[in-house]
Scaffold this active site. Structure first.
Site, mmCIF file in Angstrom:
data_model
loop_
_atom_site.group_PDB
_atom_site.id
_atom_site.type_symbol
_atom_site.label_atom_id
_atom_site.label_comp_id
_atom_site.label_asym_id
_atom_site.label_seq_id
_atom_site.Cartn_x
_atom_site.Cartn_y
_atom_site.Cartn_z
ATOM 1 N N GLU A 1 15.923 1.639 10.235
ATOM 2 C CA GLU A 1 16.497 0.451 10.887
ATOM 3 C C GLU A 1 16.781 0.665 12.377
ATOM 4 O O GLU A 1 16.981 -0.277 13.132
ATOM 5 C CB GLU A 1 17.768 0.012 10.160
ATOM 6 C CG GLU A 1 18.804 1.105 10.141
ATOM 7 C CD GLU A 1 20.049 0.740 9.353
ATOM 8 O OE1 GLU A 1 20.130 -0.393 8.865
ATOM 9 O OE2 GLU A 1 20.926 1.606 9.240
ATOM 10 N N MET B 1 -0.284 3.619 -8.153
ATOM 11 C CA MET B 1 0.428 2.480 -8.714
ATOM 12 C C MET B 1 1.914 2.844 -8.604
ATOM 13 O O MET B 1 2.340 3.885 -9.098
ATOM 14 C CB MET B 1 0.004 2.263 -10.176
ATOM 15 C CG MET B 1 0.459 0.956 -10.741
ATOM 16 S SD MET B 1 0.087 -0.468 -9.687
ATOM 17 C CE MET B 1 -1.590 -0.820 -10.099
ATOM 18 N N ASP B 2 2.687 2.023 -7.896
ATOM 19 C CA ASP B 2 4.111 2.314 -7.682
ATOM 20 C C ASP B 2 4.955 1.698 -8.791
ATOM 21 O O ASP B 2 4.849 0.496 -9.065
ATOM 22 C CB ASP B 2 4.574 1.710 -6.340
ATOM 23 C CG ASP B 2 3.993 2.441 -5.145
ATOM 24 O OD1 ASP B 2 3.317 3.478 -5.340
ATOM 25 O OD2 ASP B 2 4.222 1.982 -4.012
ATOM 26 N N ASP C 1 4.314 2.944 6.527
ATOM 27 C CA ASP C 1 2.895 2.558 6.338
ATOM 28 C C ASP C 1 2.614 1.257 7.074
ATOM 29 O O ASP C 1 1.572 1.086 7.705
ATOM 30 C CB ASP C 1 2.574 2.386 4.847
ATOM 31 C CG ASP C 1 2.793 3.683 4.081
ATOM 32 O OD1 ASP C 1 2.639 4.754 4.689
ATOM 33 O OD2 ASP C 1 3.135 3.617 2.885
ATOM 34 N N GLY D 1 14.634 1.788 14.491
ATOM 35 C CA GLY D 1 13.409 1.641 15.288
ATOM 36 C C GLY D 1 12.579 2.911 15.310
ATOM 37 O O GLY D 1 12.329 3.509 14.259
HETATM 38 O O1 RIB Z 1 4.808 5.274 1.724
HETATM 39 C C1 RIB Z 1 5.106 4.644 0.519
HETATM 40 C C2 RIB Z 1 4.189 5.139 -0.552
HETATM 41 O O2 RIB Z 1 4.421 6.474 -0.795
HETATM 42 C C3 RIB Z 1 4.370 4.448 -1.870
HETATM 43 O O3 RIB Z 1 3.604 3.297 -2.004
HETATM 44 C C4 RIB Z 1 4.052 5.531 -2.851
HETATM 45 O O4 RIB Z 1 2.896 5.296 -3.572
HETATM 46 C C5 RIB Z 1 3.933 6.788 -2.044
HETATM 47 O O5 RIB Z 1 2.657 7.184 -1.835
#
Ligand code: RIB
EC number: 2.7.1.15
Length: 633
Positions: free
Chosen positions: A545, A338-339, A574, A547
Site C-alpha cells: 500500500e 490454480m489458486d 504481478d 507504493g
Molecule cells: O503472485 C501471486 C501468485 O503467486 C499466485 O497466483 C500464486 O499462484 C503464486 O504463484
C-alpha cells in the site's frame, strides 16, 4: 399415397379416381376429371405415370435433388417451390448425401417421369434423356465444365467481400472461422488480404470439423490472437461468437467487429444486428426454375451459365478498427497455478487449526498472472510454461487465451498435475502462499529452445521463479543473446545466481524478497544500491500500500501508493509488473510507466483472486490524469 388418399384430397369417391385412371370416365365431368388429375400429378401417384404415357401428356413436375448439408438448403427449397408453383409446376424434392445418392435420386425421379431436374452437384450426373432439361445449382465455380446449364454463386466471393468490407474500416488483423468443408470462404478472405498486402497469421484462421469444435477452440484461438475483426463462416458460428463475447464482456463492435457469411433472422436480432454477407441462394434458385421451365417447354436457352453475387447487409457489428498502440512483444516465462484462496480471520499460527470464512478457486501463478495482466491491458504477450493435462490445466489455458495471451509456448503435460497455490488471506487482505509446483517443474530447456521464434523481436521477458532455477538461468542467458530485456520477479521458491544480476534490466522484489536476497540491517535504499552495483540496471522494490521505490542510474525515488482499500493483496506485484511491461513496450518513459503500474496493482488488490482482479485498459486509464499529475518528475 394410395387411391383412397387421392380421393380424399380431390374430394371425390374412390371409384371416381379409379375410373379417371383407367380411362373409363365418360360419365365424369371434365371439371372433376381435371381436379383428380391435378391431385394425382401433384402427389406423384404412381399409376398416373401410365395414364400420362397413354394420353401422351407431359409431366408438370420438376425434381429437385439437394444435398442434406447444403447451408442454404431451406432458402433454395422455398424459392424453388414458389417459382415452380408460379410457373404451374409441382416440385418433387429429394435429399442426398453424396454423389451416389444424387445419382440414385435422379434415377428415381426419371422413373417417376419428372419434366426436368434441378441438381445440387459439382459433378456431372447422368440424367439420360433429361440432359437438356437439367439445371445445376452450385456454391462454387469449380464445377464440371460438361454441365450444360449451371446457376451458381461463389462462397469465396462472400469471404472476399467480408474481408474487403472490414479492411475499408481500417482493420488489418482479421480472423476467419469456418467449417472445414467451407474452406473456399477462407480462400476469398486470403485473396483479399494478399491483395491488400496484409499478412495472415496462422492462428487467425480456424477450420472446425463441427460447431462444437469451433465453439470450444476456434473462437478462443482467434480471441487470443487479439484480432480487431472476425469473419464468421455461417450464422451459427456468428451466434456462438456473439455468445462468447457476451460471456467475456467484450463489446461488439467497440472492441471487435464481426461479419457473418450468410444472413437470417438471428443476424437481425443479436445485439444491434450482425452485419452479414447475404448469399444469393434465393435469386439463383428462382432464376434456375424459370430457365428450367423454358428448357422443358423447348425454348432454347442461350444463357446456360449464370453467376449470382452476394451482397452486404449493413447492421451494427462493424466499426472502425480501434487505433491501438501496437506495443513491442512481451514474452512471459513462469508458473501457472490454480489458486485455492482461503479467507481467514488471521493467518494461522504454528500448530493452530482455524475455520475458513470462505474458499475460492481462481486461475493464478506468477507467470500466468503477469501474462493475463499484460493481455488485459492490450499488450502483445506470449506465454511459455507448462500445465498438466487435467481440468485445472485446461481452465488455466483457456483463461489465458480468453485474455488475449498467445499460447503457442504452453505445453499441457499429461504426466503431472497442474501447479497449485494454497493462499491464506487475512482480514487486512495480507496473504501467505504455499505453492505446489506440479507441471511447472517440467518446463525444460528444450521447450525454451523450441520457442526461440517467440523471443525474436521481443522487447521484454517477464520472468518469475516458480519454475526450475536452471530454466530461469538459461532463460536469462537466452534473453541476453537475443537482446531481450529481462524483468525479474524473484520469489522464495527458487534462487538465481548473483553473477546473472548484470543481465537483469528490471529486478522487482518486494521487501521480503529484497531482504532474502541482500540480508543484513541496511536500509532499503542501500540494499537496492548493492543490487545496482552487482549489475542490475533498474531495481524497483514493491511496497504494497506504500507504493514502490525505484533505484537506477538516474533516480532514487519513491512512488506513493494509491490509497485504495485492499481486500486481497495476492498478485499485486504481478499486476504491477504486467502494467509496467505493457506501458514500456509502447514506448512510455519509466516514471510514467511505474505510475500506471502502481495504479494497476492498487486496483487489483481491491478484489479477491488475481487473474479476475487484474484491471483492463479502460479500468486503469480512468486514472490517467491522476497518474500524470501525481508522478511527475
Ligand atoms: O503472485 C501471486 C501468485 O503467486 C499466485 O497466483 C500464486 O499462484 C503464486 O504463484
Amino acid at each position: 399415397m394410395n387411391i383412397r388418399d387421392i380421393a380424399k384430397l380431390a374430394g371425390v369417391s374412390v371409384s371416381t379416381v379409379s375410373k379417371v385412371m383407367n380411362g373409363k370416365d365418360k360419365d365424369i365431368s371434365e371439371k372433376t376429371k381435371q381436379k383428380v388429375l391435378k391431385v394425382v400429378e401433384e402427389e406423384q401417384y404412381v399409376p398416373y405415370l401410365k395414364y400420362r404415357e397413354k394420353e401422351g401428356l407431359k409431366s408438370h413436375v420438376i425434381g429437385l435433388v439437394i444435398k442434406k448439408d447444403n447451408r442454404e438448403g431451406e432458402q433454395i427449397i422455398r424459392s424453388c417451390q414458389r417459382a415452380a408453383a408460379e410457373e404451374g409446376y409441382g416440385l418433387l424434392i429429394q435429399f442426398a448425401d453424396n454423389l451416389d445418392e444424387i445419382q440414385k435420386c435422379v434415377n428415381d425421379m426419371i422413373r417417376k417421369k419428372v419434366a426436368g431436374l434441378l441438381l445440387d452437384s459439382k459433378k456431372l450426373i447422368n440424367t439420360r434423356k433429361l440432359e437438356d432439361a437439367t439445371v445445376y445449382l452450385n456454391q462454387t465455380k469449380e464445377f464440371d465444365e460438361r454441365q450444360k446449364a449451371t446457376f451458381y454463386y461463389r462462397l469465396s466471393e462472400a469471404g472476399r467481400m467480408a474481408a474487403e468490407r472490414l479492411m475499408r474500416e481500417g482493420h488489418e488483423k482479421i480472423a476467419c472461422i469456418t467449417l472445414a468443408d467451407e474452406r473456399t470462404i477462407q480462400d476469398g478472405y486470403r485473396m483479399a488480404m494478399r491483395e491488400a498486402n496484409l499478412a495472415v497469421q496462422p492462428l487467425w484462421v480456424y477450420e472446425g470439423k463441427n460447431l462444437e469444435e469451433i465453439e470450444q477452440y476456434g473462437i478462443q484461438q482467434c480471441l487470443g490472437e487479439n484480432v480487431s475483426a472476425v469473419i464468421c463462416g455461417s450464422q451459427e458460428i456468428a451466434g456462438c461468437f456473439y455468445k462468447t463475447l457476451e460471456r467475456l464482456q467484450i463489446s461488439l463492435p467497440d472492441s471487435i467487429s464481426m461479419i457473418s457469411i450468410g444472413d437470417g433472422k438471428w443476424m437481425e436480432i443479436l445485439g444491434d444486428g450482425i452485419t452479414a454477407v447475404r448469399l444469393p441462394a434465393q435469386e439463383m434458385s428462382r432464376e434456375a426454375v424459370i430457365s428450367l421451365v423454358k428448357m422443358i417447354q423447348g425454348e432454347k436457352q442461350i444463357e446456360v451459365m449464370r453467376k449470382f453475387s452476394p451482397s452486404i447487409i449493413e447492421r451494427g457489428s462493424v466499426n472502425g478498427s480501434p487505433k491501438e498502440k501496437e506495443g513491442e512483444r512481451i514474452v512471459v516465462v513462469g508458473s501457472m497455478n490454480m489458486d485455492i484462496t482461503i479467507e481467514v480471520s488471521r493467518i494461522p499460527l504454528k500448530g493452530e487449526t482455524q475455520l475458513a470464512e470462505r474458499v475460492y478457486t481462481f486461475p493464478g501463478g506468477k507467470g500466468g498472472n503477469q501474462a493475463v495482466g499484460a493481455g488485459k491491458l492490450g499488450g502483445r504477450v506470449y506465454m511459455i510454461g507448462c500445465v498438466g493435462n487435467d481440468i485445472d490445466g485446461k481452465q488455466l489455458y483457456s483463461n489465458l487465451m480468453e485474455n488475449h495471451v498467445h499460447m503457442d509456448g504452453v505445453l499441457l503435460n499429461p504426466s503431472v498435475a497442474s501447479g497449485k497455490a494454497y493462499i491464506n488471506v487475512d482480514q487486512d487482505g495480507e496473504s501467505t502462499i504455499v505453492v505446489y509446483q506440479g507441471a511447472n517443474r517440467l518446463l525444460s530447456i528444450e521447450q525454451i529452445n523450441r520457442c526461440r521464434y517467440l523471443f525474436q523481436n521481443a522487447k521484454y521477458c517477464l520472468l518469475s521463479l516458480e519454475i526450475p532455477e536452471m530454466i530461469a538461468e538459461y532463460t536469462i542467458k537466452f534473453c541476453r543473446r537475443n537482446n531481450v530485456e529481462v524483468i525479474l520477479k524473484p520469489s522464495a521458491v527458487e534462487k538465481i545466481k548473483e553473477e546473472l544480476l548484470k543481465d537483469i534490466a528490471y529486478f522487482i522484489p518486494n521487501e521480503n524478497e529484497l531482504n532474502t536476497f541482500i540480508p543484513g540491517r541496511m536500509s532499503l535504499e542501500e540494499k537496492a544500491q548493492i543490487l545496482r552495483e552487482k549489475g542490475v540496471e533498474n531495481v524497483i522494490v514493491t511496497l504494497g500500500e506504500r507504493g514502490c521505490y525505484l533505484r537506477n542510474q538516474e533516480y532514487s525515488m519513491y512512488f506513493e501508493g494509491t490509497g485504495f482499500e485492499a481486500v486481497d493483496t495476492t498478485g499485486g506485484a504481478d499486476s504491477f509488473i504486467s502494467a509496467l511491461a505493457v506501458y514500456l513496450s509502447e514506448g512510455m518513459d519509466l516514471i510514467r510507466a511505474i505510475g500506471f503500474a502502481v495504479y494497476a496493482s492498487g486496483i487489483s488488490v481491491t478484489r479477491y483472486g488475481v487473474q479476475p482482479a487484474l484491471p483492463d485498459r479502460k479500468a486503469l486509464e480512468i486514472y490517467k490524469d491522476e497518474i500524470y499529475s501525481r508522478y511527475q518528475i
